[in-house]
Design a protein around this motif. Sequence first.
Motif, PDB file in Angstrom:
ATOM      1  N   LEU A  90       0.667  -1.255  -0.034  1.00 24.62           N
ATOM      2  CA  LEU A  90      -0.061   0.260   0.167  1.00 24.62           C
ATOM      3  C   LEU A  90       0.527   1.459   0.032  1.00 24.62           C
ATOM      4  O   LEU A  90       1.919   0.724  -0.199  1.00 24.62           O
ATOM      5  N   TRP A  91       0.205   2.318  -0.282  1.00 21.09           N
ATOM      6  CA  TRP A  91       0.329   3.566  -0.318  1.00 21.09           C
ATOM      7  C   TRP A  91       0.925   4.540   1.098  1.00 21.09           C
ATOM      8  O   TRP A  91      -0.299   4.573   1.440  1.00 21.09           O
ATOM      9  N   LEU A  92       2.001   5.214   2.016  1.00 17.86           N
ATOM     10  CA  LEU A  92       1.793   6.140   2.680  1.00 17.86           C
ATOM     11  C   LEU A  92       1.703   7.373   2.191  1.00 17.86           C
ATOM     12  O   LEU A  92       3.004   7.445   1.658  1.00 17.86           O
ATOM     13  N   ILE A 121      -3.147  -5.736   7.939  1.00 16.15           N
ATOM     14  CA  ILE A 121      -4.463  -5.690   7.029  1.00 16.15           C
ATOM     15  C   ILE A 121      -3.620  -7.055   6.269  1.00 16.15           C
ATOM     16  O   ILE A 121      -2.347  -7.440   6.067  1.00 16.15           O
ATOM     17  N   GLU A 122      -4.524  -8.131   6.294  1.00 17.19           N
ATOM     18  CA  GLU A 122      -4.485  -8.864   5.574  1.00 17.19           C
ATOM     19  C   GLU A 122      -3.599  -8.635   3.893  1.00 17.19           C
ATOM     20  O   GLU A 122      -4.057  -7.965   3.359  1.00 17.19           O
ATOM     21  N   GLY A 123      -2.627  -9.664   3.652  1.00 19.61           N
ATOM     22  CA  GLY A 123      -2.476  -9.392   2.606  1.00 19.61           C
ATOM     23  C   GLY A 123      -1.324  -8.172   2.272  1.00 19.61           C
ATOM     24  O   GLY A 123      -0.400  -8.393   1.433  1.00 19.61           O
ATOM     25  N   ILE A 124      -0.800  -7.206   2.989  1.00 15.48           N
ATOM     26  CA  ILE A 124      -0.249  -6.090   2.626  1.00 15.48           C
ATOM     27  C   ILE A 124       1.343  -7.034   3.558  1.00 15.48           C
ATOM     28  O   ILE A 124       1.691  -7.697   4.402  1.00 15.48           O
ATOM     29  N   GLU A 125       2.143  -6.572   2.632  1.00 15.60           N
ATOM     30  CA  GLU A 125       3.763  -7.073   2.371  1.00 15.60           C
ATOM     31  C   GLU A 125       4.445  -5.756   3.360  1.00 15.60           C
ATOM     32  O   GLU A 125       5.730  -5.839   3.154  1.00 15.60           O
ATOM     33  N   ALA A 126       4.331  -4.678   2.015  1.00 12.63           N
ATOM     34  CA  ALA A 126       5.124  -3.367   2.246  1.00 12.63           C
ATOM     35  C   ALA A 126       4.275  -2.681   2.124  1.00 12.63           C
ATOM     36  O   ALA A 126       3.716  -2.212   1.627  1.00 12.63           O
ATOM     37  N   ILE A 127       4.830  -1.127   2.650  1.00 13.25           N
ATOM     38  CA  ILE A 127       4.571  -0.086   2.380  1.00 13.25           C
ATOM     39  C   ILE A 127       5.281   1.075   1.260  1.00 13.25           C
ATOM     40  O   ILE A 127       6.819   0.169   1.357  1.00 13.25           O
ATOM     41  N   ARG A 128       5.277   1.733   0.473  1.00 15.83           N
ATOM     42  CA  ARG A 128       5.781   2.638  -0.364  1.00 15.83           C
ATOM     43  C   ARG A 128       5.549   3.653   0.338  1.00 15.83           C
ATOM     44  O   ARG A 128       4.117   4.046   0.485  1.00 15.83           O
ATOM     45  N   LEU A 129       5.963   4.771   0.262  1.00 17.22           N
ATOM     46  CA  LEU A 129       6.585   6.258  -0.290  1.00 17.22           C
ATOM     47  C   LEU A 129       6.782   6.722  -0.893  1.00 17.22           C
ATOM     48  O   LEU A 129       7.673   6.558  -1.497  1.00 17.22           O
ATOM     49  N   VAL A 168      11.120   7.417  -4.383  1.00 14.49           N
ATOM     50  CA  VAL A 168      10.444   6.448  -4.177  1.00 14.49           C
ATOM     51  C   VAL A 168      11.198   5.969  -2.570  1.00 14.49           C
ATOM     52  O   VAL A 168      11.961   5.301  -3.260  1.00 14.49           O
ATOM     53  N   MET A 169      10.494   5.366  -1.799  1.00 14.50           N
ATOM     54  CA  MET A 169      10.658   4.739  -0.461  1.00 14.50           C
ATOM     55  C   MET A 169      10.103   3.469  -0.812  1.00 14.50           C
ATOM     56  O   MET A 169       8.523   3.925  -0.490  1.00 14.50           O
ATOM     57  N   LEU A 170      10.515   2.042  -0.172  1.00 14.80           N
ATOM     58  CA  LEU A 170       9.943   1.237   0.467  1.00 14.80           C
ATOM     59  C   LEU A 170      10.213   0.902   1.796  1.00 14.80           C
ATOM     60  O   LEU A 170      11.365   0.225   2.212  1.00 14.80           O
ATOM     61  N   LEU A 171       9.405  -0.019   2.791  1.00 13.86           N
ATOM     62  CA  LEU A 171       9.002  -0.491   3.812  1.00 13.86           C
ATOM     63  C   LEU A 171       8.724  -2.232   3.440  1.00 13.86           C
ATOM     64  O   LEU A 171       7.436  -1.914   3.681  1.00 13.86           O
ATOM     65  N   PRO A 172      10.129  -3.044   3.272  1.00 14.40           N
ATOM     66  CA  PRO A 172       8.957  -4.533   3.282  1.00 14.40           C
ATOM     67  C   PRO A 172       9.233  -4.704   5.269  1.00 14.40           C
ATOM     68  O   PRO A 172       9.241  -4.229   6.033  1.00 14.40           O
TER      69      PRO A 172
END
Length: 174
Positions: A90-92, A121-129, A168-172
């Motif tokens: 998902l996006w933050l 949240i079921e199925g969420i594996e990472a956050i992007r912003l 673009v940043m990612l948090l697994p």
Amino acid sequence: MPLAFVLDPAVDRPLRDGLLDLWTDVSNADGAVGFVPPVTRETVRPELVKQLVAMAEGRSRLLAGFDEDGRVAATAFLTFNTHRLMRHWLWLYTVMVHPRHQGKGYGRDLLAAAADAARGIEGIEAIRLTCRGGLGLERFYESSGYKEVGRVPAAIRVAPGDDRDDVVMLLPLH
């Protein structure tokens, strides 16, 4: 005193007004949240309405941090990716801490609370912003576990002759 974080708080007039005040104050303090100062509440209101509609439609969730006086002091919107091949992250958006509370560690607290919310949240594996380059925001997000995974040079035009990178940043989450 730490902020009290609430995922999906009841949307009432005090919350809406608090969100509008926060977004306006952060923008006017030169925060990189979609505007360039100076802005008024009326400038920000249409963007807030878009976020509230997305929440009402189930496309986005609000994480709000409240200070000891019960005022909205920090926010982030967790927005679901609708592309069928990308629903596992998902996006933050609109990560904000009120200027009067900056420097107290509340930004890191907000990011940790957002990660905890996303893990729930079921199925969420990472956050992007994404963040605006040139302000040191990449270092802040990296200190909270995010990794830079992309950069579009000069994608954000703050003013004529003042273009910034879109980072673009990612948090697994695993």
